[in-house]
Design a protein around this motif. Structure first.
Motif, PDB file in Angstrom:
ATOM      1  N   GLN A  94     -74.864  66.419  29.571  1.00 38.12           N
ATOM      2  CA  GLN A  94     -75.043  65.923  30.932  1.00 38.12           C
ATOM      3  C   GLN A  94     -73.898  64.976  31.273  1.00 38.12           C
ATOM      4  O   GLN A  94     -73.605  64.058  30.522  1.00 38.12           O
ATOM      5  CB  GLN A  94     -76.388  65.195  31.074  1.00 38.12           C
ATOM      6  N   MET A  95     -73.296  65.196  32.420  1.00 36.33           N
ATOM      7  CA  MET A  95     -72.091  64.423  32.722  1.00 36.33           C
ATOM      8  C   MET A  95     -72.392  62.941  32.934  1.00 36.33           C
ATOM      9  O   MET A  95     -71.513  62.093  32.741  1.00 36.33           O
ATOM     10  CB  MET A  95     -71.391  64.995  33.957  1.00 36.33           C
ATOM     11  N   THR A  96     -73.591  62.583  33.346  1.00 34.85           N
ATOM     12  CA  THR A  96     -73.942  61.169  33.506  1.00 34.85           C
ATOM     13  C   THR A  96     -74.730  60.646  32.313  1.00 34.85           C
ATOM     14  O   THR A  96     -75.314  59.564  32.386  1.00 34.85           O
ATOM     15  CB  THR A  96     -74.773  60.972  34.784  1.00 34.85           C
ATOM     16  N   GLY A  97     -74.762  61.393  31.237  1.00 36.55           N
ATOM     17  CA  GLY A  97     -75.484  60.976  30.041  1.00 36.55           C
ATOM     18  C   GLY A  97     -74.635  61.159  28.805  1.00 36.55           C
ATOM     19  O   GLY A  97     -73.670  60.427  28.565  1.00 36.55           O
ATOM     20  N   TRP A  98     -74.966  62.193  28.015  1.00 32.94           N
ATOM     21  CA  TRP A  98     -74.205  62.450  26.798  1.00 32.94           C
ATOM     22  C   TRP A  98     -72.780  62.894  27.097  1.00 32.94           C
ATOM     23  O   TRP A  98     -71.895  62.773  26.253  1.00 32.94           O
ATOM     24  CB  TRP A  98     -74.922  63.516  25.955  1.00 32.94           C
ATOM     25  N   GLY A  99     -72.555  63.388  28.288  1.00 34.77           N
ATOM     26  CA  GLY A  99     -71.199  63.743  28.675  1.00 34.77           C
ATOM     27  C   GLY A  99     -70.296  62.545  28.892  1.00 34.77           C
ATOM     28  O   GLY A  99     -69.086  62.704  29.131  1.00 34.77           O
ATOM     29  N   PHE A 100     -70.863  61.340  28.796  1.00 33.42           N
ATOM     30  CA  PHE A 100     -70.067  60.122  28.933  1.00 33.42           C
ATOM     31  C   PHE A 100     -69.403  59.729  27.613  1.00 33.42           C
ATOM     32  O   PHE A 100     -68.477  58.917  27.597  1.00 33.42           O
ATOM     33  CB  PHE A 100     -70.968  58.979  29.416  1.00 33.42           C
ATOM     34  N   VAL A 101     -69.873  60.317  26.499  1.00 40.21           N
ATOM     35  CA  VAL A 101     -69.322  59.946  25.179  1.00 40.21           C
ATOM     36  C   VAL A 101     -67.829  60.244  25.080  1.00 40.21           C
ATOM     37  O   VAL A 101     -67.048  59.397  24.622  1.00 40.21           O
ATOM     38  CB  VAL A 101     -70.110  60.653  24.057  1.00 40.21           C
ATOM     39  N   PRO A 102     -67.337  61.417  25.496  1.00 43.16           N
ATOM     40  CA  PRO A 102     -65.879  61.645  25.448  1.00 43.16           C
ATOM     41  C   PRO A 102     -65.089  60.675  26.325  1.00 43.16           C
ATOM     42  O   PRO A 102     -63.944  60.353  26.017  1.00 43.16           O
ATOM     43  CB  PRO A 102     -65.734  63.088  25.950  1.00 43.16           C
ATOM     44  N   LEU A 103     -65.705  60.207  27.415  1.00 41.44           N
ATOM     45  CA  LEU A 103     -65.012  59.226  28.249  1.00 41.44           C
ATOM     46  C   LEU A 103     -64.862  57.903  27.504  1.00 41.44           C
ATOM     47  O   LEU A 103     -63.838  57.220  27.619  1.00 41.44           O
ATOM     48  CB  LEU A 103     -65.784  59.022  29.551  1.00 41.44           C
ATOM     49  N   ALA A 104     -65.898  57.531  26.745  1.00 40.98           N
ATOM     50  CA  ALA A 104     -65.791  56.322  25.924  1.00 40.98           C
ATOM     51  C   ALA A 104     -64.694  56.474  24.889  1.00 40.98           C
ATOM     52  O   ALA A 104     -63.913  55.545  24.639  1.00 40.98           O
ATOM     53  CB  ALA A 104     -67.136  56.039  25.244  1.00 40.98           C
ATOM     54  N   TRP A 105     -64.627  57.671  24.291  1.00 35.79           N
ATOM     55  CA  TRP A 105     -63.542  57.921  23.326  1.00 35.79           C
ATOM     56  C   TRP A 105     -62.186  57.796  24.005  1.00 35.79           C
ATOM     57  O   TRP A 105     -61.258  57.193  23.468  1.00 35.79           O
ATOM     58  CB  TRP A 105     -63.700  59.323  22.740  1.00 35.79           C
ATOM     59  N   LEU A 106     -62.049  58.365  25.189  1.00 36.67           N
ATOM     60  CA  LEU A 106     -60.775  58.318  25.908  1.00 36.67           C
ATOM     61  C   LEU A 106     -60.368  56.888  26.233  1.00 36.67           C
ATOM     62  O   LEU A 106     -59.179  56.540  26.186  1.00 36.67           O
ATOM     63  CB  LEU A 106     -60.886  59.133  27.198  1.00 36.67           C
ATOM     64  N   SER A 107     -61.341  56.026  26.534  1.00 34.47           N
ATOM     65  CA  SER A 107     -61.034  54.651  26.919  1.00 34.47           C
ATOM     66  C   SER A 107     -60.341  53.881  25.808  1.00 34.47           C
ATOM     67  O   SER A 107     -59.570  52.950  26.077  1.00 34.47           O
ATOM     68  CB  SER A 107     -62.316  53.920  27.329  1.00 34.47           C
ATOM     69  N   ILE A 108     -60.606  54.246  24.554  1.00 38.35           N
ATOM     70  CA  ILE A 108     -59.988  53.532  23.433  1.00 38.35           C
ATOM     71  C   ILE A 108     -58.851  54.340  22.813  1.00 38.35           C
ATOM     72  O   ILE A 108     -57.872  53.784  22.304  1.00 38.35           O
ATOM     73  CB  ILE A 108     -61.040  53.181  22.351  1.00 38.35           C
ATOM     74  N   VAL A 164     -62.280  64.580  36.457  1.00 35.90           N
ATOM     75  CA  VAL A 164     -60.876  64.308  36.787  1.00 35.90           C
ATOM     76  C   VAL A 164     -60.708  62.841  37.180  1.00 35.90           C
ATOM     77  O   VAL A 164     -59.773  62.152  36.729  1.00 35.90           O
ATOM     78  CB  VAL A 164     -60.395  65.238  37.920  1.00 35.90           C
ATOM     79  N   VAL A 165     -61.624  62.347  38.016  1.00 33.49           N
ATOM     80  CA  VAL A 165     -61.533  60.949  38.443  1.00 33.49           C
ATOM     81  C   VAL A 165     -61.742  60.009  37.258  1.00 33.49           C
ATOM     82  O   VAL A 165     -60.968  59.050  37.058  1.00 33.49           O
ATOM     83  CB  VAL A 165     -62.562  60.663  39.554  1.00 33.49           C
ATOM     84  N   MET A 166     -62.777  60.271  36.469  1.00 38.95           N
ATOM     85  CA  MET A 166     -63.082  59.383  35.343  1.00 38.95           C
ATOM     86  C   MET A 166     -61.969  59.410  34.287  1.00 38.95           C
ATOM     87  O   MET A 166     -61.584  58.362  33.750  1.00 38.95           O
ATOM     88  CB  MET A 166     -64.415  59.777  34.718  1.00 38.95           C
ATOM     89  N   CYS A 167     -61.445  60.598  34.009  1.00 42.75           N
ATOM     90  CA  CYS A 167     -60.375  60.701  33.003  1.00 42.75           C
ATOM     91  C   CYS A 167     -59.059  60.125  33.502  1.00 42.75           C
ATOM     92  O   CYS A 167     -58.167  59.816  32.702  1.00 42.75           O
ATOM     93  CB  CYS A 167     -60.184  62.158  32.584  1.00 42.75           C
ATOM     94  N   ALA A 168     -58.920  60.002  34.814  1.00 41.92           N
ATOM     95  CA  ALA A 168     -57.719  59.378  35.365  1.00 41.92           C
ATOM     96  C   ALA A 168     -57.812  57.858  35.351  1.00 41.92           C
ATOM     97  O   ALA A 168     -56.787  57.166  35.262  1.00 41.92           O
ATOM     98  CB  ALA A 168     -57.490  59.868  36.799  1.00 41.92           C
ATOM     99  N   LEU A 169     -59.030  57.318  35.419  1.00 45.29           N
ATOM    100  CA  LEU A 169     -59.204  55.864  35.495  1.00 45.29           C
ATOM    101  C   LEU A 169     -59.418  55.208  34.132  1.00 45.29           C
ATOM    102  O   LEU A 169     -58.911  54.122  33.887  1.00 45.29           O
ATOM    103  CB  LEU A 169     -60.396  55.532  36.404  1.00 45.29           C
ATOM    104  N   PHE A 170     -60.167  55.850  33.260  1.00 42.20           N
ATOM    105  CA  PHE A 170     -60.589  55.196  32.019  1.00 42.20           C
ATOM    106  C   PHE A 170     -59.438  54.750  31.117  1.00 42.20           C
ATOM    107  O   PHE A 170     -59.498  53.658  30.550  1.00 42.20           O
ATOM    108  CB  PHE A 170     -61.540  56.120  31.244  1.00 42.20           C
ATOM    109  N   PRO A 171     -58.377  55.541  30.934  1.00 48.03           N
ATOM    110  CA  PRO A 171     -57.330  55.086  30.007  1.00 48.03           C
ATOM    111  C   PRO A 171     -56.655  53.791  30.449  1.00 48.03           C
ATOM    112  O   PRO A 171     -56.298  52.954  29.612  1.00 48.03           O
ATOM    113  CB  PRO A 171     -56.332  56.254  30.016  1.00 48.03           C
ATOM    114  N   TRP A 172     -56.493  53.585  31.747  1.00 49.87           N
ATOM    115  CA  TRP A 172     -55.666  52.483  32.223  1.00 49.87           C
ATOM    116  C   TRP A 172     -56.401  51.155  32.243  1.00 49.87           C
ATOM    117  O   TRP A 172     -55.775  50.103  32.125  1.00 49.87           O
ATOM    118  CB  TRP A 172     -55.132  52.814  33.616  1.00 49.87           C
TER     119      TRP A 172
END
Length: 394
Positions: A94-108, A164-172
């Protein structure tokens, strides 16, 4: 203290980075509760995903600490990324649930790499995680859309836009925080380098003065001694005269050497104030002098000079001060020196610098006292008071 300030800054940045992980847990638990309630997620699968997220959390914290110290290796990025994707798929994607885990990985994972690499990591993450999230949305596995599953086109567009939006914002965002932390480290290193430079300049000045004072006499002694050796066989009288001059030069050199050392042991208050002010302002600390119209009595001026030197050293090495006020005043009964800075010092005064103990002994030798303590208003004050048994002229 500067060191304490750095530690606090590191803790703040660390918890900001870990905050993404805490948000991931919150969203995963919230989404899983909804999915379990709607019957679109089995509890065995939810437990397995939670176990995987726990493993990912350990790796995430290790990566966070590595970012703030030596950096993350490529292997750590790859392994943790694969684990994040596995947790996402296991939990339902789920993009607003478990699909958030890769975004957390991307942030670090995007911290500590070049800008180009960060952009590639973000784009790659969006490409990899979008299909599982689209599939979960169309299959009704996302409780956000459980009552109104969007069309195929709507799911693809909505999920793709989200990632696309989340992956563009999280790294920076996290790269900005780590950049601020690096600036704090560099500022601390610059302050310590400034203090070491001041010590090195003082040593060079001493070496230069010593050479200028006694270098000529020592060279003359060497020349005349060699001449006396050559004359000793041919003209004993002339050799004796030369040795008499050598003795005179040696006495002169010894006297000037003693005067030079005495000059450094007996500091000049005016010169020390000027030096301290220059060093502090070079380190970015605004220094203001509040001096009396009359000269400080010679009985206490050298001791005050030592106090000012040690106080300036403590400001450079042990505080985060941006302003330092040095006040000197005296009456017929006593002379007072006060050094006040706006660097917050939380430890006891005796921990601020080992030189304060020696200053206390110097003040005691002239019947004075030394006090160093933080105030309640975020300032640190060093105050030296010396009695004046002799009458000060007007």
């Amino acid at each position: 203290m500067v060191v304490d300030g750095l530690r606090r800054a590191r803790r703040v940045v660390r918890w900001v980075l870990i905050g993404t992980l805490l948000l991931t847990w919150f969203l995963a638990v919230l989404t899983s509760a909804g999915a379990l309630g709607l019957g679109v997620l089995a509890w065995q699968r939810a437990l397995l995903a939670a176990a995987g997220l726990a493993m990912f959390s350990v790796v995430f914290v290790r990566m966070t600490d590595a970012v703030l110290s030596h950096g993350i290796s490529r292997r750590e990025r790859v392994v943790s990324g694969a684990l994040a994707l596995a947790v996402m798929v296991t939990g339902g994607a789920q993009m607003t649930g478990w699909g958030f885990v890769p975004l957390a990985w991307l942030s670090i994972a995007a911290v500590g790499v070049s800008r180009k690499s960060a952009v590639l990591l973000g784009a790659g993450t969006a490409v990899v995680v979008t299909p599982p999230a689209v599939f979960a949305t169309l299959a009704g596995g996302d409780p956000t859309f459980a009552t109104d599953v969007p069309s195929t086109v709507g799911a693809v567009v909505g999920v793709s836009f989200y990632y696309v939006v989340m992956c563009a914002l999280f790294p920076w965002t996290n790269r900005l925080w780590v950049w601020i932390w690096r600036l704090a480290e560099e500022a601390h290193a610059g302050r310590e380098a400034q203090a070491r430079l001041a010590v090195a300049e003082e040593r060079l000045r001493f070496a230069r003065d010593l050479h200028d004072m006694v270098g000529h006499q020592l060279s003359a002694i060497a020349v005349k001694s060699e001449l006396a050796v050559r004359l000793s066989a041919a003209d004993a009288g002339a050799a004796k005269d030369e040795m008499a001059e050598v003795r005179g030069l040696a006495r002169t050199a010894l006297r000037e050497l003693r005067e030079t050392v005495r000059g450094y042991r007996r500091l000049d208050l005016g010169a020390e104030l000027a030096t301290v002010r220059g060093v502090l302002e070079a380190a970015g600390v605004t220094c203001r002098l509040h001096l009396p119209h009359r000269e400080v009595p010679e009985e206490v001026a050298p001791v005050f000079a030592w106090v000012i030197r040690e106080a300036a050293t403590n400001v450079l090495r042990h505080s985060s001060a941006s302003r330092c006020d040095i006040t000197v005043r005296h009456s017929e009964e006593e002379a007072v020196l006060e050094v006040r800075n706006d660097g917050v010092a939380r430890r006891a005064a005796e921990d601020v610098g080992s030189g304060l103990a020696g200053l206390g002994e110097r003040m005691a030798a002239v019947g004075g006292t030394l006090e160093a303590r933080p105030t309640g208003s975020g300032e640190f004050v060093l105050r030296a008071v010396a009695p004046l048994p002799v009458e000060v002229g007007a």
